[in-house]
Scaffold this motif. Structure first.
Motif, PDB file in Angstrom:
ATOM      1  N   VAL A   1       0.792  -1.226   0.000  1.00 34.65           N
ATOM      2  CA  VAL A   1       0.000   0.000   0.000  1.00 34.65           C
ATOM      3  C   VAL A   1       0.833   1.288   0.000  1.00 34.65           C
ATOM      4  CG1 VAL A   1      -1.535   1.388   1.467  1.00 34.65           C
ATOM      5  CG2 VAL A   1      -2.012  -1.040   1.118  1.00 34.65           C
ATOM      6  N   TYR A   2       1.770   1.350   0.901  1.00 37.45           N
ATOM      7  CA  TYR A   2       2.445   2.581   1.343  1.00 37.45           C
ATOM      8  C   TYR A   2       3.396   3.203   0.317  1.00 37.45           C
ATOM      9  CZ  TYR A   2       3.814  -2.017   2.694  1.00 37.45           C
ATOM     10  OH  TYR A   2       3.952  -3.370   2.672  1.00 37.45           O
ATOM     11  N   GLN A   3       3.563   4.509   0.475  1.00 29.71           N
ATOM     12  CA  GLN A   3       4.682   5.185  -0.201  1.00 29.71           C
ATOM     13  C   GLN A   3       5.644   5.629   0.899  1.00 29.71           C
ATOM     14  OE1 GLN A   3       3.615   7.905  -3.399  1.00 29.71           O
ATOM     15  NE2 GLN A   3       1.971   6.546  -4.000  1.00 29.71           N
TER      16      GLN A   3
ATOM     17  N   ARG B   1      -1.038  11.794   2.577  1.00 28.20           N
ATOM     18  CA  ARG B   1      -0.520  12.858   1.718  1.00 28.20           C
ATOM     19  C   ARG B   1       0.094  12.306   0.434  1.00 28.20           C
ATOM     20  NH1 ARG B   1       1.026  15.739  -1.342  1.00 28.20           N
ATOM     21  NH2 ARG B   1       2.116  17.721  -1.226  1.00 28.20           N
ATOM     22  N   CYS B   2       0.571  11.059   0.472  1.00 26.21           N
ATOM     23  CA  CYS B   2       1.150  10.459  -0.735  1.00 26.21           C
ATOM     24  C   CYS B   2       0.050  10.034  -1.713  1.00 26.21           C
ATOM     25  CB  CYS B   2       2.003   9.241  -0.400  1.00 26.21           C
ATOM     26  SG  CYS B   2       3.411   9.597   0.660  1.00 26.21           S
ATOM     27  N   GLY B   3      -1.178   9.924  -1.236  1.00 19.26           N
ATOM     28  CA  GLY B   3      -2.284   9.559  -2.132  1.00 19.26           C
ATOM     29  C   GLY B   3      -2.432   8.079  -2.379  1.00 19.26           C
ATOM     30  N   THR B   4      -2.258   7.267  -1.328  1.00 21.31           N
ATOM     31  CA  THR B   4      -2.400   5.813  -1.527  1.00 21.31           C
ATOM     32  C   THR B   4      -3.836   5.334  -1.273  1.00 21.31           C
ATOM     33  OG1 THR B   4      -1.794   5.267   0.768  1.00 21.31           O
ATOM     34  CG2 THR B   4       0.005   5.424  -0.825  1.00 21.31           C
ATOM     35  N   TYR B   5      -4.790   6.248  -1.347  1.00 17.84           N
ATOM     36  CA  TYR B   5      -6.173   5.902  -0.988  1.00 17.84           C
ATOM     37  C   TYR B   5      -6.739   4.696  -1.748  1.00 17.84           C
ATOM     38  CZ  TYR B   5      -6.327  10.516   1.335  1.00 17.84           C
ATOM     39  OH  TYR B   5      -6.087  11.599   2.139  1.00 17.84           O
ATOM     40  N   THR B   6      -6.441   4.614  -3.035  1.00 22.61           N
ATOM     41  CA  THR B   6      -7.027   3.496  -3.791  1.00 22.61           C
ATOM     42  C   THR B   6      -6.450   2.161  -3.305  1.00 22.61           C
ATOM     43  OG1 THR B   6      -5.419   3.956  -5.534  1.00 22.61           O
ATOM     44  CG2 THR B   6      -7.646   4.752  -5.901  1.00 22.61           C
ATOM     45  N   ARG B   7      -5.178   2.177  -2.922  1.00 21.57           N
ATOM     46  CA  ARG B   7      -4.566   0.947  -2.406  1.00 21.57           C
ATOM     47  C   ARG B   7      -5.077   0.614  -1.004  1.00 21.57           C
ATOM     48  NH1 ARG B   7       0.744  -0.964  -5.144  1.00 21.57           N
ATOM     49  NH2 ARG B   7       0.354  -0.055  -7.173  1.00 21.57           N
ATOM     50  N   ILE B   8      -5.272   1.642  -0.203  1.00 21.56           N
ATOM     51  CA  ILE B   8      -5.810   1.402   1.154  1.00 21.56           C
ATOM     52  C   ILE B   8      -7.179   0.722   1.025  1.00 21.56           C
ATOM     53  CG2 ILE B   8      -6.768   2.552   3.197  1.00 21.56           C
ATOM     54  CD1 ILE B   8      -4.460   4.617   2.916  1.00 21.56           C
TER      55      ILE B   8
END
Lengths: 154, 753
Positions: A95-97, A134-141
């Motif tokens: 998920v993470y950046q 803030r990195c924008g990983t919402y779709t992966r979350i």
């Protein structure tokens, strides 16, 4: 200063701090449990999310004096070996950046899934809206939450 | 295979052997751990060797075949701690399962470009990392050749195993590591053919994944040290103000407070580089035992501020000297807007002129004109600025999140009065960068506080400190004009772009080169609000403005927006206007064609409103199609399809993650974010008033496709961010019937929820 006996991650922790100290800083500064993150200090970003009993709460707005007998779980205590279904799903989806907000996301998601084991997209959006990435990983979350929801014993 | 001279590997080797005990290569040690390192061992769950053998500055091999690869660059979420070691591992021919990654400390003699900036981490180290791996592979072969008494050229190295077919001998890398570390570094080494890559181009999971999901102390703000104190700073409440006096009497008596003092960061004659800059040179430090105590004391501290005069700061940027004017005064956003509009109505400084644009506009049958703007933005890394410092009389240990350790080192050395070699800078994993941590004044501040306190300290900015401290994305403004002739041909193009304090113009980028009569002008407005690089500087506004305008022109011409752009690229490829065109028209067209195919552009569904955009920056090409649907009459981003040409993709799933992040980030900032000023004070200081995109506002799905080629890797962290703002604006137009010119778009009535 005052003395508190806190139940954190299954252990009793005794500390002597100013009773107004938010649990965030008790965890980070006094107990060296730094997995719980500081992001805003005003309950707007979700980086400091922990479990108070079964509920996800923002530890930056939780004075140590209000905890009492309630059990606290932090990211460090979510599972013994980092194998909670939500943690496993996060690893599977990668998920993470930067990773900074993810402890808060995971704590929020795990409390949510415990109460809502088969969530709809809209329920996920509502439940997770207080956690900023803030990195924008919402779709992966979201993908990881759906993955975790499909595992048994969530 | 490709034969290349191995000077770089050789240099790294020679320098490394001169280091005492290899201590410097061990780097990341803030857990005070001994081998095996807790963090790394947890991450990979592999058995550590009894002994390590250093082959060169980039790697060491254990007696059991486990390989430690140093990751030299700052990790800000762009995945370099995984992707850069993958490059080396591929050339080394080691099984990725047997790789451990360690963060390298700053070491200018071993590594080059230890910077997270310009999307250059992978491209600047691509050759070095391959060379380091290939050199080590060759040294292992030479070691086996010596021991087995066979020619090295007959030895194969595959997945960590050396073998010699004729003699039937085989050995793991671990068995040969000791001998290999004694070998003379070869003059020439063979690099793999790109078709032989076995790790590069395959998706590998983030090496820090397990540590992230279990909350291990990875970040600068997590650093703990015996006897460490916590420091906060108090800076002026407004740009245009400076410290007058403070009264620390009451605060010094508060529980846990050790010291309160003012500190001046740089002397007037300090040879300042752009990356040293700070908005507030004199601040008050509050130092105490714990964060909460220090935060309470900070609130209680009585400070008087006064108006600052005009200041001119001399600084260098990559060797070029420049003067930065910070005029006196307390600035306001409405006056900023007026100034930008006023200058935009005047003649700008001509940056490029092709043909005769004035005449062409005069003769045009139709002129289309639109203006675009964007506000200041705060970077808002989720981990606020912080740094750990432990400064003694003859040594400075600095540990924390910085994108520019190399560039900050001289500032720290000079400010502390210590020689460069006494400054030891180490990097933690960083909770976001986005350009903010290129400006490392907080590292110098931490060092100064530690020197004064004679103790290890951790400086932590509150969110409010972080958001009100400057180095923002500048505010920009641009006006575009296009001239059409009677036959509806595009005959003239004019862009005039300015900003506070810099212009976002790239005069030689598309559509320069595709239109006969072209004029590009720029202008600037001085300010005392400090600004800096923000993910894809300048592109992060001008891409969206340009791509929105082209959409408007295509509509006016009655053309499909992709078809229209492709015609322009065809012109630029076959018969370019001018010589200095900063893009490859064919690769540009390539991503548009790919996104057209993958998004099924030609088969639009009813109720889905689509916008397209394409942009080139950081040597990479990105095209995106964004789909909006209306839910309860409110636009919702349903899907984004992206096509990217960034050369060889080292770690595809991680690159897709960056594409997704850039898209969410771009939609978020264009739609919701902005920093405004009243009397020099930012009106947004925390996430209650500063809007960042949230879960429910992210696209429901994002698909990313990469152009397959064997061009050496180019930028990936920044390029997906700028164009999406254009795709969003264009789709919003289709959905709402109104063009969106001024960010944040949420301020426009049509999309208020």
């Amino acid at each position: 200063m005052a003395n508190f006996n806190l139940k954190i991650n299954g252990k009793i922790q005794e500390i002597d701090v100013d009773p107004t100290t938010p649990m965030l800083w008790v965890l980070r500064d006094h107990l060296k449990l730094v997995g719980t993150k500081y992001g805003c200090g005003i309950a707007q970003c979700g980086a400091c999310t922990i479990h108070l009993g079964d509920d996800a709460v923002r530890s930056c707005q939780l004075p140590v004096s209000s905890v009492g007998e309630q059990e606290i779980t932090t990211i460090e205590g979510l599972s013994e070996n980092g194998d909670h279904p939500v943690q496993k799903a996060w690893l599977e989806v990668d998920v993470y950046q930067c990773g900074y907000c993810q402890a808060g996301q995971i704590m929020n998601a795990s409390a949510f899934l415990k109460k809502t084991p088969n969530p709809t997209e809209a329920e996920i959006d509502t439940a997770m809206n207080g956690n900023i990435c803030r990195c924008g990983t919402y779709t992966r979350i979201k993908k990881a939450i759906k993955t975790a929801a499909q595992t048994e014993n969530i | 295979m490709t034969l290349v001279k191995s000077q770089i590997g050789r240099r790294a080797f020679i320098k490394n052997t001169s280091l005492a005990g290899g201590g410097l290569v061990l780097g990341f040690n803030f857990f005070n751990s001994c081998k095996p390192k807790v963090a790394e061992a947890l991450a990979v769950e592999i058995e550590m060797p009894n002994e390590w053998f250093e082959i060169n500055g980039y790697l060491k091999i254990g007696d059991n075949g486990v390989v430690t690869i140093m990751s030299p660059n700052p990790e800000i979420g762009q995945n370099v701690r995984t992707s850069m070691p993958m490059i080396l591992a591929d050339e080394l021919e080691v099984d990725w399962k047997n790789v451990v990654v360690e963060q390298a400390a700053l070491n200018t003699s071993l590594y080059s470009w230890q910077v997270a900036g310009g999307s250059r981490s992978i491209s600047s180290s691509w050759q070095n990392l391959r060379m380091a791996g290939a050199t080590a592979r060759q040294m292992l072969k030479l070691a086996a050749a010596k021991i087995w008494q066979v020619p090295a050229s007959e030895i194969l190295a595959v997945a960590g195993v050396l073998s010699h077919e004729a003699s039937g001998k085989t050995a793991g890398y671990g068995e040969m590591a000791s001998e290999a570390s004694q070998m003379v570094v070869p003059e020439e080494v063979e690099l793999k053919n790109k078709s032989e890559f076995s790790i590069i181009g395959t998706s590998r999971k983030n090496v820090d994944g397990k540590n992230i999901v279990t909350g291990k102390p990875l970040f600068g703000i997590d650093v703990q040290r015996e006897g460490m104190l916590i420091a906060n700073l108090v800076h002026p409440p407004a740009f245009g103000m400076k410290l007058k006096s403070f009264d620390a009497e009451v605060v010094k008596k508060m529980p846990g407070i050790r010291e309160v003092f003012s500190l001046k960061l740089y002397d007037e004659d300090f040879d300042r580089a752009a990356f040293h800059h700070t908005a507030f040179n004199e601040v008050v430090a509050v130092v105490g035992d714990s964060t909460w105590q220090v935060m309470q004391a900070k609130k209680a501290l009585k400070v008087e501020w006064e108006k600052a005069g005009d200041t001119v700061v001399g600084m260098t940027l990559f060797g070029n000297e420049m003067k930065v004017n910070h005029p006196a005064g307390m600035e306001n956003s409405d006056i900023h807007k007026t100034k930008l509009e006023e200058l935009n109505s005047q003649k700008g400084k001509v940056a490029r002129r092709d043909g005769n644009p004035e005449l062409a506009f005069k003769n045009a049958a139709k002129i289309i004109e639109s203006s675009y703007s964007c506000p200041f933005l705060a970077h808002n890394t989720m981990e606020p600025m912080n740094f750990f410092a432990n400064v003694t009389e003859d040594h400075a240990e600095l540990l924390g999140p910085t994108q520019t350790p190399e560039w900050m080192e001289p500032a720290v050395a000079e400010r502390l009065g210590l020689p460069l070699e006494k400054i030891d800078i180490q990097m933690t994993r960083q909770g976001g960068g986005f350009g903010r941590r290129l400006y490392g004044h907080f590292m110098v501040e931490a060092a100064v506080i530690s020197q004064k306190m004679k103790k290890p300290i951790k400086l932590v900015y509150s969110r409010e400190d972080d958001m009100s401290q400057g180095m923002y994305r500048p505010s920009y403004f641009a006006t575009y004009r296009a001239g059409l002739d009677k036959e509806n041909n595009l005959i003239a193009f004019h862009v005039k772009a300015g900003g506070i304090p810099e212009s976002p113009l790239f005069a030689n980028r598309f559509p320069a080169g595709a239109i006969d009569n072209y004029l590009a002008e720029d202008f600037t407005v001085d300010s005392n609000i400090t600004t800096g690089a923000f993910r894809a500087p300048r592109s992060n506004f001008i891409a969206g403005a340009e791509q929105s305008f082209l959409d408007e022109v295509a509509e006016e011409m009655g053309k499909d927006p992709i078809e229209f752009r492709l015609e322009l690229f065809k012109r630029a490829a076959e018969n370019p206007v001018g010589e200095n065109n900063d893009y490859d028209a064919e690769r540009y067209a390539g991503v548009l064609e790919l996104v057209r195919e993958k998004s099924n552009w030609k088969q639009s569904e009813s109720g889905v409103y689509r916008g397209v955009s394409a942009y080139f920056c950081h040597q990479s090409y990105v095209a995106q199609v964004l789909d909006i649907v209306l839910e309860n009459n409110k636009p919702v981003v349903q899907k984004v399809t992206a096509a990217i040409d960034c050369g060889i993709v080292v770690n595809p799933d991680a690159a897709a993650n960056l594409s997704e992040g850039g898209i969410v980030d771009g939609i978020g900032h264009a739609m919701y974010s902005g920093l405004t000023f009243k009397d020099g004070t930012p009106e947004q200081k925390n996430f209650d008033r500063y809007r960042l995109i949230r879960h429910s506002e992210a696209p429901k799905s994002i698909e990313t496709y990469f152009v397959q080629n064997d061009i050496d890797p180019t930028g990936m962290g920044e390029p997906p961010f700028p164009p999406i703002m254009g795709a969003l604006a264009n789709a919003l137009y289709k959905a709402t019937g109104q063009r969106h010119y001024h960010q944040p778009f949420i301020s426009q009535k049509t999309i208020k929820g």
